[in-house]
Write a protein that holds these residues in place. Sequence first.
Motif, PDB file in Angstrom:
ATOM      1  N   GLN A 182       0.852  -1.195  -0.036  1.00  0.00           N
ATOM      2  CA  GLN A 182       0.079  -0.134   0.153  1.00  0.00           C
ATOM      3  C   GLN A 182       0.937   1.234  -0.075  1.00  0.00           C
ATOM      4  OE1 GLN A 182      -3.052   0.325  -0.447  1.00  0.00           O
ATOM      5  NE2 GLN A 182      -3.762  -1.995  -0.360  1.00  0.00           N
ATOM      6  N   THR A 183       1.954   1.208   0.729  1.00  0.00           N
ATOM      7  CA  THR A 183       2.814   2.411   0.633  1.00  0.00           C
ATOM      8  C   THR A 183       3.399   2.896  -0.549  1.00  0.00           C
ATOM      9  OG1 THR A 183       3.423   1.821   3.143  1.00  0.00           O
ATOM     10  CG2 THR A 183       4.928   3.392   1.836  1.00  0.00           C
ATOM     11  N   SER A 184       3.826   1.527  -1.378  1.00  0.00           N
ATOM     12  CA  SER A 184       4.589   1.633  -2.730  1.00  0.00           C
ATOM     13  C   SER A 184       3.451   2.193  -3.444  1.00  0.00           C
ATOM     14  CB  SER A 184       5.128   0.229  -3.155  1.00  0.00           C
ATOM     15  OG  SER A 184       5.352   0.419  -4.423  1.00  0.00           O
ATOM     16  N   ILE A 185       2.337   1.877  -3.613  1.00  0.00           N
ATOM     17  CA  ILE A 185       1.237   2.264  -4.297  1.00  0.00           C
ATOM     18  C   ILE A 185       1.034   3.526  -4.042  1.00  0.00           C
ATOM     19  CG2 ILE A 185      -1.147   2.101  -5.012  1.00  0.00           C
ATOM     20  CD1 ILE A 185      -1.071  -0.695  -4.446  1.00  0.00           C
ATOM     21  N   THR A 186       0.976   4.199  -2.835  1.00  0.00           N
ATOM     22  CA  THR A 186       0.756   5.640  -2.396  1.00  0.00           C
ATOM     23  C   THR A 186       1.736   6.357  -3.161  1.00  0.00           C
ATOM     24  OG1 THR A 186      -0.466   4.728  -0.427  1.00  0.00           O
ATOM     25  CG2 THR A 186       0.279   7.183  -0.544  1.00  0.00           C
ATOM     26  N   ARG A 187       2.970   6.025  -2.889  1.00  0.00           N
ATOM     27  CA  ARG A 187       4.116   6.810  -3.417  1.00  0.00           C
ATOM     28  C   ARG A 187       3.968   7.079  -4.926  1.00  0.00           C
ATOM     29  NH1 ARG A 187       8.939   4.064   0.225  1.00  0.00           N
ATOM     30  NH2 ARG A 187       8.521   5.008   2.231  1.00  0.00           N
ATOM     31  N   VAL A 204      -8.394   8.414  -3.703  1.00  0.00           N
ATOM     32  CA  VAL A 204      -7.538   7.229  -3.452  1.00  0.00           C
ATOM     33  C   VAL A 204      -6.552   7.222  -2.561  1.00  0.00           C
ATOM     34  CG1 VAL A 204      -6.059   5.333  -4.797  1.00  0.00           C
ATOM     35  CG2 VAL A 204      -7.891   6.584  -5.944  1.00  0.00           C
ATOM     36  N   ILE A 205      -5.708   8.355  -2.410  1.00  0.00           N
ATOM     37  CA  ILE A 205      -4.859   8.632  -1.679  1.00  0.00           C
ATOM     38  C   ILE A 205      -5.328   8.419  -0.118  1.00  0.00           C
ATOM     39  CG2 ILE A 205      -2.948  10.231  -0.727  1.00  0.00           C
ATOM     40  CD1 ILE A 205      -2.439  10.803  -3.747  1.00  0.00           C
ATOM     41  N   ASP A 206      -6.519   9.274   0.075  1.00  0.00           N
ATOM     42  CA  ASP A 206      -6.998   9.261   1.342  1.00  0.00           C
ATOM     43  C   ASP A 206      -7.161   8.013   1.928  1.00  0.00           C
ATOM     44  OD1 ASP A 206      -6.840  11.998   1.435  1.00  0.00           O
ATOM     45  OD2 ASP A 206      -8.773  12.556   0.655  1.00  0.00           O
TER      46      ASP A 206
END
Length: 207
Positions: free
Chosen positions: A53-58, A106-108
Amino acid sequence: MPPKKGKKGGKKGGGKKKGGRKGKKGEEELTIEEKYKKSTMEMENLKHHLSLQTSITRRTQSARDELKSEFLSLTDQLEEERDAQLDVHTDLARQFKTFQTEKNLVIDNLQRENIKLTNDLSKCQQVLANTIQEKDSIIRKKEDEITELKNKLRILESTYQNIFDTSLRNLQLNLTKAKEQWERSSVDLQDRTKERLKEFGINFQEF
């Protein structure tokens, strides 16, 4: 926590009771092992999910920044041709706004998911720590019980050895006394037999 072993009771009742408690302890130990494995697997899965999830957010944030930079560049170009391409500019602005709104949503959502996963991971780590602590406590208690049983076994071995040695000595003494008594009785019997034979005029030496 496993139940403590009962004190030494009667010969029959004590043996059955002790066996029952031992079986119950084995079941509780098996439950802790499963709990430990399950907690470890859940923690690893949560870590992997959180990393993903962190990788997708970045990547999403990077894409948004790139699009924003591209939009600003296009805006500068479109300013020079605003009259000729007003419709294009308006459409791009609308698309960017829509895209930005969607990406922000999406980010939220990803940030909320990251918070939830972080909390779940913290709880899982706490459960794992408690499980390990409980397991270590059970192992220490088992080791203490084993040591206590070994000490009792040594005492019993020493006691039974003393009883055996004493019984053996008493048996040997009784056998010696019985032998002496039998020899005395045998001599007395021979003497009485000689006397009776003499009464009948029979010489014992002839036999």
